[in-house]
Scaffold this active site. Structure first.
Site, mmCIF file in Angstrom:
data_model
loop_
_atom_site.group_PDB
_atom_site.id
_atom_site.type_symbol
_atom_site.label_atom_id
_atom_site.label_comp_id
_atom_site.label_asym_id
_atom_site.label_seq_id
_atom_site.Cartn_x
_atom_site.Cartn_y
_atom_site.Cartn_z
ATOM 1 N N TYR A 27 0.833 -1.194 0.000
ATOM 2 C CA TYR A 27 0.000 0.000 0.000
ATOM 3 C C TYR A 27 0.865 1.241 0.000
ATOM 4 C CZ TYR A 27 0.972 -0.361 5.033
ATOM 5 O OH TYR A 27 1.585 -0.485 6.242
ATOM 6 N N LYS A 28 0.226 2.374 -0.290
ATOM 7 C CA LYS A 28 0.902 3.663 -0.268
ATOM 8 C C LYS A 28 0.084 4.636 0.580
ATOM 9 C CE LYS A 28 2.921 3.200 -4.897
ATOM 10 N NZ LYS A 28 2.974 3.755 -6.282
ATOM 11 N N TRP A 29 0.785 5.579 1.166
ATOM 12 C CA TRP A 29 0.135 6.648 1.933
ATOM 13 C C TRP A 29 0.168 7.942 1.132
ATOM 14 C CZ3 TRP A 29 -2.344 6.443 6.620
ATOM 15 C CH2 TRP A 29 -2.184 5.279 7.379
ATOM 16 N N LYS A 42 -4.694 5.898 2.964
ATOM 17 C CA LYS A 42 -3.966 4.638 2.785
ATOM 18 C C LYS A 42 -4.646 3.864 1.664
ATOM 19 C CE LYS A 42 -2.581 0.570 5.495
ATOM 20 N NZ LYS A 42 -2.721 -0.074 6.829
ATOM 21 N N ASP A 144 3.424 -5.594 14.945
ATOM 22 C CA ASP A 144 4.293 -4.863 14.014
ATOM 23 C C ASP A 144 4.671 -3.494 14.585
ATOM 24 O OD1 ASP A 144 5.833 -4.639 11.763
ATOM 25 O OD2 ASP A 144 4.197 -4.046 10.429
#
Length: 301
Positions: A27-29, A42, A144
């Site tokens: 994914y990318k922000w 997101k 995480d």
């Protein structure tokens, strides 16, 4: 939190720029705006979507968003080709303020963070993790915890994010069996060996986080010169075998002092180091709970 169909969210959200790549290929922000307020977006990448993780990310984010140090989920769009999640505004991650170099090898241009700010942030994130472990009938294990999953707003208020790997313990149980998930360097060795997820799994990761905050070093391959010594070249062994003045982030050092750090700060650094080493103890029973960690950081602060 609200859920929308494909068209409304796509029309209302103005995307501006990609601000981070937290898990490459997944994914990318982006930064954007919605109803005249700045938001963080997101967006999952099509070829890497695992439905289970998207659902978990949304469900847990919605459940825990009330905590002031957890990135608040504003809404989501599941009817578009790519799932899109909308969060409150955040300006960057803790990794941007601690590591000298980015993941791609380029130099970070952000101003190094002062020690008291680091200490305050770790205490607030510890409280957020303790909230996950204790506020619900089934404790939530993050799995995480790392600098790249801690966002900062314009006032440097930390926000824990990225809940796709979360897992809840069964009621009345202290562990759950599951495949190993997490980030290299922050993974608990006993979890890797047994596939048992417990609250102490997060405690270990948080201990590594504390060591990174102290040293500004990444938690793996530190000083490795060959394949043979790579296993023993991690951050934990490094700090155990060096004096505090040798391991502390150079950005915190002060010229002219005997130890290289500010008077009064050395005691705090030593206390945080000892707490971190307790958190990463090989024996999970020796590791403190996140409530204990929060209280100790409050005492140190």
């Amino acid at each position: 939190m609200s859920e929308t169909g494909g068209d409304p969210l796509e029309n209302d959200v103005t995307r501006s720029e990609s601000v981070a790549y937290l898990r490459e290929g997944s994914y990318k922000w982006y930064k954007g705006s919605l109803d005249d307020r700045t938001i963080s977006i997101k967006k999952y990448e099509k070829d890497w979507i695992e439905h289970e993780y998207v659902v978990t990310d949304i469900a847990i984010s919605a459940k825990v968003s009330a905590h002031q140090n957890i990135l608040k989920l504003v809404g989501c769009c599941l009817e578009t080709q790519l799932p899109t999640l909308v969060y409150e505004s955040a300006d960057g991650t803790l990794a941007d303020r601690i590591y000298l170099f980015k993941d791609d090898g380029t130099r970070n241009e952000c101003q190094p963070m002062a020690w008291q700010s680091r200490l305050k942030i770790t205490r607030k994130i510890a409280h957020a993790v303790a909230y996950l472990h204790n506020a619900f009938s089934r404790p939530i294990i993050h799995r995480d915890i790392r600098l790249g999953n801690i966002w900062l707003n314009q006032h440097d208020v930390p926000k824990l994010a990225e809940f796709s790997l979360c897992i809840s313990l069964p009621e009345g149980e202290t562990f759950v069996q599951d495949d190993v998930r997490g980030s290299i360097g922050f993974l608990c060795p006993s979890y890797v060996a047994t596939c048992r997820v417990t609250e102490k799994t997060d405690v270990y990761s948080f201990g590594i986080l504390l060591l990174v905050i102290l040293t500004a070093q990444r938690p793996y391959n530190l000083g490795a010169t060959s394949d043979d010594d790579e296993e023993d070249a991690g951050l934990v062994n490094y700090v155990r075998n060096h004096a505090i003045s040798q391991i502390v982030d150079p950005a915190l050092m002060v010229d002219g002092s005997e130890s290289g750090v500010l008077i009064g700060m050395e005691e705090q650094l030593q206390s945080v180091l000892q707490l971190a080493l307790k958190c990463v103890d090989e024996d999970p029973e020796i590791r403190p709970t996140m409530i204990d960690v929060t209280e100790e950081l409050r005492r140190i602060e």
